[in-house]
Write a protein that holds these residues in place. Structure first.
Motif, PDB file in Angstrom:
ATOM      1  N   SER A 130      15.832  -7.393   9.827  1.00 49.44           N
ATOM      2  CA  SER A 130      15.682  -5.947   9.649  1.00 49.44           C
ATOM      3  C   SER A 130      15.361  -5.603   8.201  1.00 49.44           C
ATOM      4  CB  SER A 130      16.966  -5.241  10.089  1.00 49.44           C
ATOM      5  OG  SER A 130      16.874  -3.846   9.895  1.00 49.44           O
ATOM      6  N   LYS A 131      16.048  -6.276   7.274  1.00 47.67           N
ATOM      7  CA  LYS A 131      15.781  -6.012   5.857  1.00 47.67           C
ATOM      8  C   LYS A 131      14.371  -6.453   5.476  1.00 47.67           C
ATOM      9  CE  LYS A 131      20.585  -6.270   4.298  1.00 47.67           C
ATOM     10  NZ  LYS A 131      21.557  -6.976   3.420  1.00 47.67           N
ATOM     11  N   LEU A 132      13.913  -7.568   6.049  1.00 44.26           N
ATOM     12  CA  LEU A 132      12.559  -8.030   5.768  1.00 44.26           C
ATOM     13  C   LEU A 132      11.524  -7.043   6.301  1.00 44.26           C
ATOM     14  CD1 LEU A 132      12.822 -11.873   6.481  1.00 44.26           C
ATOM     15  CD2 LEU A 132      12.556 -10.749   4.274  1.00 44.26           C
ATOM     16  N   GLN A 133      11.802  -6.486   7.498  1.00 48.76           N
ATOM     17  CA  GLN A 133      10.891  -5.489   8.056  1.00 48.76           C
ATOM     18  C   GLN A 133      10.826  -4.258   7.155  1.00 48.76           C
ATOM     19  OE1 GLN A 133       9.144  -7.434  10.236  1.00 48.76           O
ATOM     20  NE2 GLN A 133       9.049  -5.631  11.527  1.00 48.76           N
ATOM     21  N   ASP A 134      11.999  -3.824   6.661  1.00 46.24           N
ATOM     22  CA  ASP A 134      12.023  -2.681   5.747  1.00 46.24           C
ATOM     23  C   ASP A 134      11.249  -2.997   4.468  1.00 46.24           C
ATOM     24  OD1 ASP A 134      13.549  -1.317   7.568  1.00 46.24           O
ATOM     25  OD2 ASP A 134      15.461  -1.775   6.597  1.00 46.24           O
ATOM     26  N   SER A 135      11.427  -4.227   3.983  1.00 46.78           N
ATOM     27  CA  SER A 135      10.714  -4.622   2.764  1.00 46.78           C
ATOM     28  C   SER A 135       9.211  -4.649   2.995  1.00 46.78           C
ATOM     29  CB  SER A 135      11.202  -5.999   2.299  1.00 46.78           C
ATOM     30  OG  SER A 135      12.580  -5.973   1.997  1.00 46.78           O
ATOM     31  N   ASN A 136       8.800  -5.147   4.175  1.00 48.85           N
ATOM     32  CA  ASN A 136       7.367  -5.172   4.489  1.00 48.85           C
ATOM     33  C   ASN A 136       6.799  -3.760   4.590  1.00 48.85           C
ATOM     34  OD1 ASN A 136       7.270  -7.965   4.578  1.00 48.85           O
ATOM     35  ND2 ASN A 136       7.724  -8.073   6.757  1.00 48.85           N
ATOM     36  N   THR A 137       7.581  -2.857   5.186  1.00 49.29           N
ATOM     37  CA  THR A 137       7.138  -1.465   5.287  1.00 49.29           C
ATOM     38  C   THR A 137       6.971  -0.844   3.903  1.00 49.29           C
ATOM     39  OG1 THR A 137       8.267  -1.237   7.415  1.00 49.29           O
ATOM     40  CG2 THR A 137       7.675   0.791   6.265  1.00 49.29           C
ATOM     41  N   GLN A 138       7.956  -1.091   3.048  1.00 49.68           N
ATOM     42  CA  GLN A 138       7.877  -0.559   1.695  1.00 49.68           C
ATOM     43  C   GLN A 138       6.711  -1.171   0.938  1.00 49.68           C
ATOM     44  OE1 GLN A 138      11.692  -1.245  -0.093  1.00 49.68           O
ATOM     45  NE2 GLN A 138      12.781   0.162   1.260  1.00 49.68           N
ATOM     46  N   LEU A 139       6.487  -2.491   1.149  1.00 52.25           N
ATOM     47  CA  LEU A 139       5.379  -3.159   0.473  1.00 52.25           C
ATOM     48  C   LEU A 139       4.047  -2.587   0.937  1.00 52.25           C
ATOM     49  CD1 LEU A 139       4.389  -5.377  -1.411  1.00 52.25           C
ATOM     50  CD2 LEU A 139       4.489  -6.975   0.507  1.00 52.25           C
ATOM     51  N   THR A 140       3.928  -2.322   2.246  1.00 51.49           N
ATOM     52  CA  THR A 140       2.697  -1.740   2.774  1.00 51.49           C
ATOM     53  C   THR A 140       2.458  -0.358   2.181  1.00 51.49           C
ATOM     54  OG1 THR A 140       2.981  -2.943   4.857  1.00 51.49           O
ATOM     55  CG2 THR A 140       1.488  -1.062   4.877  1.00 51.49           C
ATOM     56  N   ALA A 141       3.525   0.425   2.090  1.00 54.53           N
ATOM     57  CA  ALA A 141       3.398   1.766   1.503  1.00 54.53           C
ATOM     58  C   ALA A 141       2.977   1.680   0.037  1.00 54.53           C
ATOM     59  CB  ALA A 141       4.713   2.520   1.636  1.00 54.53           C
ATOM     60  N   ASP A 145      -0.387   3.137  -1.653  1.00 55.08           N
ATOM     61  CA  ASP A 145      -0.379   3.996  -2.843  1.00 55.08           C
ATOM     62  C   ASP A 145      -1.234   3.405  -3.957  1.00 55.08           C
ATOM     63  OD1 ASP A 145       1.277   5.802  -1.606  1.00 55.08           O
ATOM     64  OD2 ASP A 145       3.126   4.978  -2.449  1.00 55.08           O
ATOM     65  N   LYS A 146      -1.151   2.086  -4.109  1.00 57.53           N
ATOM     66  CA  LYS A 146      -1.945   1.419  -5.142  1.00 57.53           C
ATOM     67  C   LYS A 146      -3.435   1.567  -4.859  1.00 57.53           C
ATOM     68  CE  LYS A 146      -2.673  -3.107  -7.290  1.00 57.53           C
ATOM     69  NZ  LYS A 146      -2.273  -4.545  -7.274  1.00 57.53           N
ATOM     70  N   LEU A 147      -3.822   1.418  -3.579  1.00 60.52           N
ATOM     71  CA  LEU A 147      -5.230   1.565  -3.208  1.00 60.52           C
ATOM     72  C   LEU A 147      -5.704   2.993  -3.434  1.00 60.52           C
ATOM     73  CD1 LEU A 147      -7.784   0.353  -1.991  1.00 60.52           C
ATOM     74  CD2 LEU A 147      -6.882   0.880   0.285  1.00 60.52           C
ATOM     75  N   MET A 149      -4.466   5.164  -5.554  1.00 63.78           N
ATOM     76  CA  MET A 149      -4.583   5.385  -6.993  1.00 63.78           C
ATOM     77  C   MET A 149      -5.834   4.730  -7.554  1.00 63.78           C
ATOM     78  SD  MET A 149      -2.126   7.287  -8.083  1.00 63.78           S
ATOM     79  CE  MET A 149      -2.206   6.936  -9.835  1.00 63.78           C
ATOM     80  N   ALA A 150      -6.147   3.528  -7.062  1.00 61.47           N
ATOM     81  CA  ALA A 150      -7.357   2.842  -7.525  1.00 61.47           C
ATOM     82  C   ALA A 150      -8.605   3.634  -7.163  1.00 61.47           C
ATOM     83  CB  ALA A 150      -7.421   1.438  -6.918  1.00 61.47           C
ATOM     84  N   ASN A 151      -8.604   4.201  -5.948  1.00 59.28           N
ATOM     85  CA  ASN A 151      -9.757   5.020  -5.534  1.00 59.28           C
ATOM     86  C   ASN A 151      -9.879   6.272  -6.409  1.00 59.28           C
ATOM     87  OD1 ASN A 151     -10.406   3.224  -3.488  1.00 59.28           O
ATOM     88  ND2 ASN A 151      -9.221   4.329  -1.943  1.00 59.28           N
ATOM     89  N   GLN A 152      -8.744   6.881  -6.700  1.00 60.14           N
ATOM     90  CA  GLN A 152      -8.763   8.074  -7.543  1.00 60.14           C
ATOM     91  C   GLN A 152      -9.260   7.745  -8.950  1.00 60.14           C
ATOM     92  OE1 GLN A 152      -4.829   9.713  -7.379  1.00 60.14           O
ATOM     93  NE2 GLN A 152      -5.113  10.612  -5.344  1.00 60.14           N
ATOM     94  N   VAL A 153      -8.795   6.607  -9.471  1.00 60.52           N
ATOM     95  CA  VAL A 153      -9.253   6.197 -10.805  1.00 60.52           C
ATOM     96  C   VAL A 153     -10.751   5.924 -10.789  1.00 60.52           C
ATOM     97  CG1 VAL A 153      -9.106   4.365 -12.531  1.00 60.52           C
ATOM     98  CG2 VAL A 153      -7.022   5.283 -11.512  1.00 60.52           C
ATOM     99  N   SER A 154     -11.211   5.261  -9.697  1.00 66.47           N
ATOM    100  CA  SER A 154     -12.644   4.984  -9.585  1.00 66.47           C
ATOM    101  C   SER A 154     -13.454   6.269  -9.522  1.00 66.47           C
ATOM    102  CB  SER A 154     -12.900   4.127  -8.338  1.00 66.47           C
ATOM    103  OG  SER A 154     -14.278   3.869  -8.183  1.00 66.47           O
ATOM    104  N   LEU A 155     -12.960   7.249  -8.746  1.00 61.47           N
ATOM    105  CA  LEU A 155     -13.666   8.530  -8.654  1.00 61.47           C
ATOM    106  C   LEU A 155     -13.665   9.257  -9.995  1.00 61.47           C
ATOM    107  CD1 LEU A 155     -12.356   9.760  -5.190  1.00 61.47           C
ATOM    108  CD2 LEU A 155     -14.676   8.989  -5.718  1.00 61.47           C
ATOM    109  N   ARG A 156     -12.547   9.193 -10.682  1.00 62.99           N
ATOM    110  CA  ARG A 156     -12.475   9.817 -11.998  1.00 62.99           C
ATOM    111  C   ARG A 156     -13.442   9.154 -12.973  1.00 62.99           C
ATOM    112  NH1 ARG A 156     -10.786  14.875 -11.564  1.00 62.99           N
ATOM    113  NH2 ARG A 156      -8.715  15.047 -10.611  1.00 62.99           N
TER     114      ARG A 156
END
Length: 275
Positions: A130-141, A145-147, A149-156
């Motif tokens: 269960s903790k690993l699933q939560d960690s995977n969910t957080q990692l995916t989120a 967010d990183k993607l 932000m990268a798109n926003q930086v690229s657009l900027r």
């Protein structure tokens, strides 16, 4: 004197009285008894103690058992195994046979302990999963967010590149008498013919889902379709590329039905600007 005391406390005199010693040890005890009266007294005391203990705990056996016990004592006074067999097989109610300890109880307790450990292990694995699933969910989120932000930086970066490139002409479109607060900024590249609209910076009136805004290029007094667009969402960043055009004297925006119109609806013009 100390040797005599140690010899008495060694326990060999008790074995002598019981007859549970070898012939050599028996001869040694008798030799020591002949030399030391203390040993003779101790042997007598041991015999008296055993007689008192036997009388106090004596159980009246049946005649059948009595004869078997006496015979066994005559054959071998110290043969405890034979005596145990006689007690086990007697039929008299006065003699109770001791029950044999069951070794199977050990396996029951061992099985219960193993089962408990198994349940604890399963619970731990489920909790870990269960903790690993939560960690995977957080990692995916976090990756999303990183993607983003990268798109926003690229657009900027693209937006800044537009303003840095001297081939782009930046034009600010102002609101009409109907929409005086409306504004929009676009950039037109006279070399590549690209037209870029600043989406986050535009301030246009809200419209319903049946309409879209349409950009027009003013070429020799005639409007040329440059494509349609919707109002940007709150988190929209960057610029939007419209249709290319080689020459334009200015640009305007009108509110049109979804998909745009062939000709602009003049009374629905919201912003306009010329070079």
């Amino acid at each position: 004197m100390e040797d005599v005391k140690a010899y008495i406390e060694s326990g060999i005199l008790e074995l002598y009285v019981l007859g549970d010693i070898s012939a050599t040890e028996k001869a040694q005890v008798e030799e020591m008894a002949a030399k030391h009266p203390e040993i003779v007294a101790e042997i007598a005391e041991i015999e008296r103690s055993m007689e008192l203990y036997a009388e106090e705990h004596a159980i009246e056996p049946s005649e059948h058992l009595r004869s078997r016990v006496l015979n066994n004592l005559l054959v071998n006074l110290g043969d405890d195994n034979t005596f145990s067999k006689a007690v086990t097989h007697q039929d008299d109610d006065n003699v109770v046979a001791l029950p044999i300890a069951r070794v199977t109880s050990f396996y029951k307790y061992a099985f219960a302990a193993c089962l408990t450990l198994l349940l604890i292990s399963v619970y731990g694995l489920v909790n870990l999963y269960s903790k690993l699933q939560d960690s995977n969910t957080q990692l995916t989120a976090l990756q999303a967010d990183k993607l983003r932000m990268a798109n926003q930086v690229s657009l900027r970066d693209n937006e800044l590149q537009v303003y840095r490139d001297t081939a782009f002409k930046v034009l600010k479109l102002k609101g009409t008498a109907k929409t005086p607060a409306a504004t929009m900024v676009l950039a037109w590249n006279t070399v590549s013919k690209k037209v870029m609209v600043d989406m986050p910076g535009m301030k246009l009136p809200q419209h319903d889902q049946k309409h879209q805004y349409q950009l027009w290029a003013l070429v020799n007094g005639k409007p040329v379709d440059m494509g349609v667009f919707d109002l940007p969402k709150a988190d929209t960043a960057g610029i939007k590329e419209m249709k290319a055009i080689a020459y334009a004297q200015g640009f305007a925006v009108t509110l049109e039905p979804n998909g745009g119109s062939i000709n602009p609806t003049m009374d629905q013009m919201v912003v306009i600007g010329t070079f």
